[in-house]
Design a protein around this motif. Sequence first.
Motif, PDB file in Angstrom:
ATOM      1  N   LEU A 198      23.936 -64.526 -53.393  1.00  0.00           N
ATOM      2  CA  LEU A 198      24.588 -64.478 -52.083  1.00  0.00           C
ATOM      3  C   LEU A 198      25.615 -63.360 -51.972  1.00  0.00           C
ATOM      4  O   LEU A 198      26.070 -63.039 -50.873  1.00  0.00           O
ATOM      5  N   ALA A 199      25.973 -62.741 -53.096  1.00  0.00           N
ATOM      6  CA  ALA A 199      26.895 -61.601 -53.051  1.00  0.00           C
ATOM      7  C   ALA A 199      26.205 -60.306 -52.644  1.00  0.00           C
ATOM      8  O   ALA A 199      26.869 -59.329 -52.291  1.00  0.00           O
ATOM      9  N   LEU A 200      24.880 -60.306 -52.653  1.00  0.00           N
ATOM     10  CA  LEU A 200      24.117 -59.088 -52.337  1.00  0.00           C
ATOM     11  C   LEU A 200      24.063 -58.846 -50.830  1.00  0.00           C
ATOM     12  O   LEU A 200      24.224 -59.774 -50.038  1.00  0.00           O
ATOM     13  N   PRO A 201      23.790 -57.601 -50.416  1.00  0.00           N
ATOM     14  CA  PRO A 201      23.522 -57.346 -49.001  1.00  0.00           C
ATOM     15  C   PRO A 201      22.300 -58.139 -48.540  1.00  0.00           C
ATOM     16  O   PRO A 201      21.248 -58.092 -49.181  1.00  0.00           O
ATOM     17  N   GLN A 202      22.454 -58.868 -47.448  1.00  0.00           N
ATOM     18  CA  GLN A 202      21.377 -59.665 -46.861  1.00  0.00           C
ATOM     19  C   GLN A 202      20.969 -58.990 -45.554  1.00  0.00           C
ATOM     20  O   GLN A 202      21.707 -59.016 -44.577  1.00  0.00           O
ATOM     21  N   LEU A 203      19.782 -58.373 -45.549  1.00  0.00           N
ATOM     22  CA  LEU A 203      19.283 -57.655 -44.375  1.00  0.00           C
ATOM     23  C   LEU A 203      18.458 -58.615 -43.534  1.00  0.00           C
ATOM     24  O   LEU A 203      17.468 -59.173 -44.009  1.00  0.00           O
ATOM     25  N   CYS A 204      18.865 -58.835 -42.276  1.00  0.00           N
ATOM     26  CA  CYS A 204      18.282 -59.882 -41.438  1.00  0.00           C
ATOM     27  C   CYS A 204      17.646 -59.291 -40.173  1.00  0.00           C
ATOM     28  O   CYS A 204      18.215 -58.404 -39.550  1.00  0.00           O
ATOM     29  N   ALA A 226      17.181 -53.875 -33.739  1.00  0.00           N
ATOM     30  CA  ALA A 226      16.197 -54.598 -32.929  1.00  0.00           C
ATOM     31  C   ALA A 226      15.337 -55.417 -33.884  1.00  0.00           C
ATOM     32  O   ALA A 226      15.226 -55.072 -35.065  1.00  0.00           O
ATOM     33  N   PRO A 227      14.734 -56.521 -33.416  1.00  0.00           N
ATOM     34  CA  PRO A 227      14.013 -57.426 -34.311  1.00  0.00           C
ATOM     35  C   PRO A 227      12.635 -56.904 -34.709  1.00  0.00           C
ATOM     36  O   PRO A 227      11.598 -57.484 -34.364  1.00  0.00           O
ATOM     37  N   ASN A 228      12.608 -55.792 -35.422  1.00  0.00           N
ATOM     38  CA  ASN A 228      11.357 -55.252 -35.939  1.00  0.00           C
ATOM     39  C   ASN A 228      11.607 -54.668 -37.326  1.00  0.00           C
ATOM     40  O   ASN A 228      12.739 -54.353 -37.692  1.00  0.00           O
ATOM     41  N   GLU A 229      10.540 -54.522 -38.088  1.00  0.00           N
ATOM     42  CA  GLU A 229      10.710 -54.111 -39.483  1.00  0.00           C
ATOM     43  C   GLU A 229      11.198 -52.676 -39.615  1.00  0.00           C
ATOM     44  O   GLU A 229      11.946 -52.358 -40.553  1.00  0.00           O
ATOM     45  N   ALA A 230      10.819 -51.810 -38.703  1.00  0.00           N
ATOM     46  CA  ALA A 230      11.282 -50.419 -38.781  1.00  0.00           C
ATOM     47  C   ALA A 230      12.805 -50.363 -38.741  1.00  0.00           C
ATOM     48  O   ALA A 230      13.437 -49.648 -39.542  1.00  0.00           O
ATOM     49  N   ASP A 231      13.418 -51.113 -37.836  1.00  0.00           N
ATOM     50  CA  ASP A 231      14.880 -51.123 -37.750  1.00  0.00           C
ATOM     51  C   ASP A 231      15.506 -51.858 -38.938  1.00  0.00           C
ATOM     52  O   ASP A 231      16.606 -51.503 -39.385  1.00  0.00           O
ATOM     53  N   LEU A 232      14.814 -52.873 -39.456  1.00  0.00           N
ATOM     54  CA  LEU A 232      15.317 -53.577 -40.633  1.00  0.00           C
ATOM     55  C   LEU A 232      15.373 -52.636 -41.840  1.00  0.00           C
ATOM     56  O   LEU A 232      16.371 -52.591 -42.568  1.00  0.00           O
ATOM     57  N   LEU A 233      14.315 -51.854 -42.034  1.00  0.00           N
ATOM     58  CA  LEU A 233      14.285 -50.939 -43.176  1.00  0.00           C
ATOM     59  C   LEU A 233      15.234 -49.760 -42.975  1.00  0.00           C
ATOM     60  O   LEU A 233      15.795 -49.240 -43.948  1.00  0.00           O
ATOM     61  N   ALA A 234      15.436 -49.364 -41.728  1.00  0.00           N
ATOM     62  CA  ALA A 234      16.432 -48.321 -41.459  1.00  0.00           C
ATOM     63  C   ALA A 234      17.825 -48.815 -41.836  1.00  0.00           C
ATOM     64  O   ALA A 234      18.631 -48.071 -42.426  1.00  0.00           O
ATOM     65  N   ALA A 235      18.124 -50.071 -41.519  1.00  0.00           N
ATOM     66  CA  ALA A 235      19.412 -50.653 -41.890  1.00  0.00           C
ATOM     67  C   ALA A 235      19.539 -50.746 -43.409  1.00  0.00           C
ATOM     68  O   ALA A 235      20.619 -50.504 -43.971  1.00  0.00           O
ATOM     69  N   LEU A 236      18.452 -51.086 -44.077  1.00  0.00           N
ATOM     70  CA  LEU A 236      18.461 -51.156 -45.543  1.00  0.00           C
ATOM     71  C   LEU A 236      18.793 -49.791 -46.148  1.00  0.00           C
ATOM     72  O   LEU A 236      19.631 -49.694 -47.056  1.00  0.00           O
ATOM     73  N   GLU A 237      18.159 -48.761 -45.651  1.00  0.00           N
ATOM     74  CA  GLU A 237      18.427 -47.416 -46.172  1.00  0.00           C
ATOM     75  C   GLU A 237      19.882 -47.025 -45.967  1.00  0.00           C
ATOM     76  O   GLU A 237      20.494 -46.383 -46.829  1.00  0.00           O
ATOM     77  N   GLU A 238      20.433 -47.427 -44.846  1.00  0.00           N
ATOM     78  CA  GLU A 238      21.836 -47.123 -44.569  1.00  0.00           C
ATOM     79  C   GLU A 238      22.752 -47.835 -45.564  1.00  0.00           C
ATOM     80  O   GLU A 238      23.727 -47.254 -46.064  1.00  0.00           O
ATOM     81  N   VAL A 239      22.431 -49.079 -45.874  1.00  0.00           N
ATOM     82  CA  VAL A 239      23.231 -49.858 -46.818  1.00  0.00           C
ATOM     83  C   VAL A 239      23.158 -49.264 -48.221  1.00  0.00           C
ATOM     84  O   VAL A 239      24.161 -49.191 -48.945  1.00  0.00           O
TER      85      VAL A 239
END
Length: 244
Positions: A198-204, A226-239
């Motif tokens: 739970l200490a890890l980044p949680q991408l939702c 936005a609720p799509n995988e492209a934006d989820l993975l973009a957020a992951l890359e930013e993190v």
Amino acid sequence: MAVLVTRPAPDNQATADALRARGLEPMLAPMLTFQPLPFRSDNDERYSGVILTSANVIRAIVAHPLLQHLQTLPAFAVGARTAQAARDAGFRKVRSAEGDAAALRELIVAHGLPRKRAALLYLAAADVSRDLVSELGLRGVEVASIPVYRMAELDEFAEPVRTAFAHDAIEAVLHYSRRSATAFVKAVRRGGLEVSALALPQLCLSAQIADVLRDAGAHRLIVARAPNEADLLAALEEVLRPRQ
């Protein structure tokens, strides 16, 4: 270091490929598993269209005699991936929303059929996160719902995942639904992994998913634009960018 993918099979394979294409290492830990349900529907029943909230619906009905009858009806899909699955299965008139149930509801209200025609058919999961039938009913749209599949929870991690958490070999977790996030929390607690997991980044994919994890004690919560995988993975890359 790996990115944990909680998405169910077989869609998690596409996520794994997308992560590898970005130079990231995926670790698959599906928290839900697809189970088609037996169902009956009279082919003579009149419907004015079909509501599709997941590509799993297509998997559930692909071998059912009802499919041929439905292919000619207007179909309202929750997002692009579900819409494409419907087209691949032979649906000819598909409209796609922006990726969540609220957008789908507004799409149906805006582009639905005359109120006095037959009901829309909602091919649903056995467990749904919101009452789309009632929401549409309040807007004057009649809907008949048939459960055609369920997603069973897998609330325990496989040994490689537990080992990866124990050795700090996971750097972020991807979450795709409230139910899978709930199963993830159960698995974390069952394995005694609250501190490391739970200490890890949680991408939702949505704020509603993040709420489940926040209630469990997670603090590093990131919601896709936005609720799509492209934006989820973009957020992951930013993190992860500062770590690379």
